[in-house]
Design a protein around this motif. Structure first.
Motif: not given
Length: 102
Positions: A35-50
């Motif tokens: 459930p945690d929000a994913w942070e990434s250097l490139t900003g793809i965390g939301g895409g990985v989560r989806r």
């Protein structure tokens, strides 16, 4: 067209067993997306989560479809056995020994 359809009982049984096994594997292998929000250097965390949520949903859908298909295969086998028994009971024993007399 019906004369072209020839499905053997052992093929149906193997298919049904395979579908049930696949459903179990898909359901048991499914993991909850953290459930945690994913942070990434490139900003793809939301895409990985989806993607992971879609993968989870897809696995459950495939498991459900395999379970349903396995049940339908079992139903076809039951109907086939019932039809075989009905035909066997409808013919008198002399038919099998003497033929139709034509």
């Amino acid at each position: 067209m019906a004369d072209q359809l020839n499905i053997k009982d052992d093929a149906l049984e193997a298919g049904g067993s395979g579908l049930v096994s696949a459903a179990q594997v898909m359901a048991q292998s499914n993991r909850v997306v953290p459930p945690d929000a994913w942070e990434s250097l490139t900003g793809i965390g939301g895409g990985v989560r989806r993607f992971l949520r879609g993968l989870q949903t897809g696995r459950l859908a495939l498991a459900d479809a395999a379970r349903t298909a396995g049940g339908e295969v079992a139903g076809v086998m039951r109907e086939s056995s019932a039809l075989d028994a009905l035909i066997a009971n409808s013919l008198y024993s002399g038919f099998a020994v003497r033929g139709s007399g034509r």
